[in-house]
Design a protein around this motif. Structure first.
Motif, PDB file in Angstrom:
ATOM      1  N   SER A 201       0.823  -1.209   0.000  1.00  0.00           N
ATOM      2  CA  SER A 201       0.000   0.000   0.000  1.00  0.00           C
ATOM      3  C   SER A 201       0.859   1.262   0.000  1.00  0.00           C
ATOM      4  CB  SER A 201      -0.921   0.013   1.223  1.00  0.00           C
ATOM      5  OG  SER A 201      -1.817  -1.076   1.211  1.00  0.00           O
ATOM      6  N   LEU A 202       1.844   1.314   0.904  1.00  0.00           N
ATOM      7  CA  LEU A 202       2.677   2.511   1.013  1.00  0.00           C
ATOM      8  C   LEU A 202       3.581   2.684  -0.206  1.00  0.00           C
ATOM      9  CD1 LEU A 202       3.694   2.407   4.794  1.00  0.00           C
ATOM     10  CD2 LEU A 202       1.895   3.762   3.702  1.00  0.00           C
ATOM     11  N   LEU A 203       4.044   1.568  -0.760  1.00  0.00           N
ATOM     12  CA  LEU A 203       4.967   1.628  -1.889  1.00  0.00           C
ATOM     13  C   LEU A 203       4.268   2.048  -3.179  1.00  0.00           C
ATOM     14  CD1 LEU A 203       7.896   1.144  -2.780  1.00  0.00           C
ATOM     15  CD2 LEU A 203       7.282  -1.238  -3.240  1.00  0.00           C
ATOM     16  N   PHE A 204       3.073   1.520  -3.421  1.00  0.00           N
ATOM     17  CA  PHE A 204       2.412   1.748  -4.708  1.00  0.00           C
ATOM     18  C   PHE A 204       1.231   2.726  -4.641  1.00  0.00           C
ATOM     19  CE2 PHE A 204       4.434  -2.439  -5.145  1.00  0.00           C
ATOM     20  CZ  PHE A 204       5.166  -2.232  -6.312  1.00  0.00           C
ATOM     21  N   ALA A 205       0.656   2.921  -3.447  1.00  0.00           N
ATOM     22  CA  ALA A 205      -0.487   3.843  -3.337  1.00  0.00           C
ATOM     23  C   ALA A 205      -0.165   5.074  -2.510  1.00  0.00           C
ATOM     24  CB  ALA A 205      -1.694   3.114  -2.744  1.00  0.00           C
ATOM     25  N   GLY A 206       0.857   4.979  -1.677  1.00  0.00           N
ATOM     26  CA  GLY A 206       1.234   6.108  -0.836  1.00  0.00           C
ATOM     27  C   GLY A 206       0.393   6.253   0.413  1.00  0.00           C
ATOM     28  N   HIS A 207      -0.507   5.307   0.648  1.00  0.00           N
ATOM     29  CA  HIS A 207      -1.340   5.328   1.852  1.00  0.00           C
ATOM     30  C   HIS A 207      -1.816   3.902   2.138  1.00  0.00           C
ATOM     31  CE1 HIS A 207      -4.981   4.789  -0.591  1.00  0.00           C
ATOM     32  NE2 HIS A 207      -4.428   5.660  -1.444  1.00  0.00           N
ATOM     33  N   LEU A 208      -2.315   3.678   3.345  1.00  0.00           N
ATOM     34  CA  LEU A 208      -2.779   2.344   3.713  1.00  0.00           C
ATOM     35  C   LEU A 208      -4.054   1.991   2.961  1.00  0.00           C
ATOM     36  CD1 LEU A 208      -2.226   2.250   7.589  1.00  0.00           C
ATOM     37  CD2 LEU A 208      -0.818   1.236   5.796  1.00  0.00           C
ATOM     38  N   THR A 209      -4.122   0.768   2.469  1.00  0.00           N
ATOM     39  CA  THR A 209      -5.298   0.268   1.763  1.00  0.00           C
ATOM     40  C   THR A 209      -5.742  -1.047   2.394  1.00  0.00           C
ATOM     41  OG1 THR A 209      -4.497   1.234  -0.313  1.00  0.00           O
ATOM     42  CG2 THR A 209      -6.229  -0.423  -0.472  1.00  0.00           C
ATOM     43  N   GLY A 210      -6.942  -1.061   2.928  1.00  0.00           N
ATOM     44  CA  GLY A 210      -7.483  -2.291   3.496  1.00  0.00           C
ATOM     45  C   GLY A 210      -7.154  -2.522   4.956  1.00  0.00           C
ATOM     46  N   ILE A 211      -6.223  -1.768   5.509  1.00  0.00           N
ATOM     47  CA  ILE A 211      -5.834  -1.926   6.910  1.00  0.00           C
ATOM     48  C   ILE A 211      -6.491  -0.838   7.737  1.00  0.00           C
ATOM     49  CG2 ILE A 211      -3.928  -1.971   8.549  1.00  0.00           C
ATOM     50  CD1 ILE A 211      -3.925  -4.330   6.672  1.00  0.00           C
ATOM     51  N   GLY A 212      -7.172  -1.234   8.805  1.00  0.00           N
ATOM     52  CA  GLY A 212      -7.837  -0.261   9.651  1.00  0.00           C
ATOM     53  C   GLY A 212      -8.289  -0.893  10.950  1.00  0.00           C
ATOM     54  N   LEU A 213      -9.190  -0.202  11.628  1.00  0.00           N
ATOM     55  CA  LEU A 213      -9.721  -0.700  12.893  1.00  0.00           C
ATOM     56  C   LEU A 213     -10.369  -2.071  12.717  1.00  0.00           C
ATOM     57  CD1 LEU A 213     -10.491  -0.240  15.890  1.00  0.00           C
ATOM     58  CD2 LEU A 213     -12.555   0.927  15.062  1.00  0.00           C
ATOM     59  N   GLY A 214     -11.051  -2.239  11.590  1.00  0.00           N
ATOM     60  CA  GLY A 214     -11.721  -3.514  11.328  1.00  0.00           C
ATOM     61  C   GLY A 214     -10.760  -4.680  11.240  1.00  0.00           C
ATOM     62  N   THR A 215      -9.542  -4.428  10.784  1.00  0.00           N
ATOM     63  CA  THR A 215      -8.530  -5.483  10.680  1.00  0.00           C
ATOM     64  C   THR A 215      -8.148  -5.981  12.070  1.00  0.00           C
ATOM     65  OG1 THR A 215      -7.659  -4.356   8.722  1.00  0.00           O
ATOM     66  CG2 THR A 215      -6.292  -6.081   9.692  1.00  0.00           C
ATOM     67  N   VAL A 216      -7.935  -5.025  12.984  1.00  0.00           N
ATOM     68  CA  VAL A 216      -7.567  -5.374  14.362  1.00  0.00           C
ATOM     69  C   VAL A 216      -8.710  -6.115  15.046  1.00  0.00           C
ATOM     70  CG1 VAL A 216      -6.867  -4.462  16.609  1.00  0.00           C
ATOM     71  CG2 VAL A 216      -6.046  -3.375  14.507  1.00  0.00           C
ATOM     72  N   ILE A 217      -9.938  -5.598  14.884  1.00  0.00           N
ATOM     73  CA  ILE A 217     -11.090  -6.243  15.510  1.00  0.00           C
ATOM     74  C   ILE A 217     -11.301  -7.642  14.945  1.00  0.00           C
ATOM     75  CG2 ILE A 217     -13.592  -6.111  15.834  1.00  0.00           C
ATOM     76  CD1 ILE A 217     -13.374  -3.101  15.840  1.00  0.00           C
ATOM     77  N   ALA A 218     -11.067  -7.811  13.642  1.00  0.00           N
ATOM     78  CA  ALA A 218     -11.232  -9.122  13.011  1.00  0.00           C
ATOM     79  C   ALA A 218     -10.228 -10.129  13.566  1.00  0.00           C
ATOM     80  CB  ALA A 218     -11.076  -9.000  11.504  1.00  0.00           C
TER      81      ALA A 218
END
Length: 248
Positions: A201-218
């Motif tokens: 995400s950081l290398l090709f989009a410059g921001h996080l993609t798909g990672i968030g609060l829901g990832t931790v809760i999951a």
């Protein structure tokens, strides 16, 4: 005799359906996706590719890794057991590899479910903007419901012991090969997937993609749902499927 097979197939199919629905709702909540799916989700989002197809490719890679690990493990045990166990180990390896290969058609069907649900379910944040379901609180409820479906679906399909989902199969293969506990292996594998997703995400989009609060809760919630679901329903479910002895 036919009824147990019917229930076993019914629970297995329903489990896969609930699992696919839960994963799809998780992604549509806009709060982050589950660790394993985050890899294919980030790739499909960044390059505008089909989510289901990318997940199938990811699962195919998992299956190939599983097969390699099973071959390595079989050679290791054959060397320990000597020539007496060579034939038995080879026969067992063929069965194990067959089960690995059968995960591919399963993955194809499963990822078609993902595509179906992804096409039908809107992005809650944008589709319901200005309403409760588009708010943070509403999306949290959707996320919790998605995690409940994911956990229940995973428990139902795994309990039937038919063909494992590649995401579960590779964790078991790594645990068998390393001697680590499955829970610890699952946590390490989730961390690996999250790290890979962050890097891409950081290398090709410059921001996080798909990672968030829901990832931790999951990560935390799915395992707890599986435990509670099995506590409440596993004995009855296995009895109807003619697998009551596995409860012992």
């Amino acid at each position: 005799m036919k009824k147990p097979f019917f229930y076993r197939g019914l629970y297995y199919a329903a489990g896969l359906l609930l699992l696919a629905l839960g994963i799809s709702l998780n992604t549509k909540s806009g709060l982050g996706v589950s660790p394993i799916i985050s890899v294919s989700y980030s790739i499909s989002s960044i390059w505008n590719l089909n989510f289901g197809d990318m997940t199938f490719i990811l699962y195919s890679i998992f299956v190939l890794v599983e097969m390699c690990l099973h071959i390595v493990r079989n050679k290791k045990y054959s060397a320990r057991g000597g020539q007496v166990l060579v034939h038995a180990n080879r026969t067992n390896l063929k069965l194990v590899l067959l089960m690995d290969v059968l995960q591919l058609p399963l993955s194809l069907v499963f990822t078609r479910f993902l595509n179906l649900f992804s096409d039908r379910i809107p992005e809650f944040e944008t589709a319901y903007a200005g309403s409760f379901w588009g708010s943070f609180a509403g999306r949290i409820l959707i996320l919790l419901f998605a995690i409940a479906l994911t956990g229940a679906g995973a428990a139902m399909s795994l309990n039937m012991r038919v063909i494992p989902n590649p995401g579960d199969g590779i964790v078991q293969a790594i645990a068998d090969c390393t001697g680590w506990k499955v829970g610890f292996t699952k946590n390490c594998f989730d961390l690996l997937n999250i790290s890979f997703t962050i890097a891409v995400s950081l290398l090709f989009a410059g921001h996080l993609t798909g990672i968030g609060l829901g990832t931790v809760i999951a990560v935390i919630g799915v395992g707890r749902v599986i435990a509670v679901f099995n506590h409440l329903t596993q004995e009855k479910m296995l009895s109807l499927a003619g697998m009551a002895e596995t409860c012992m």
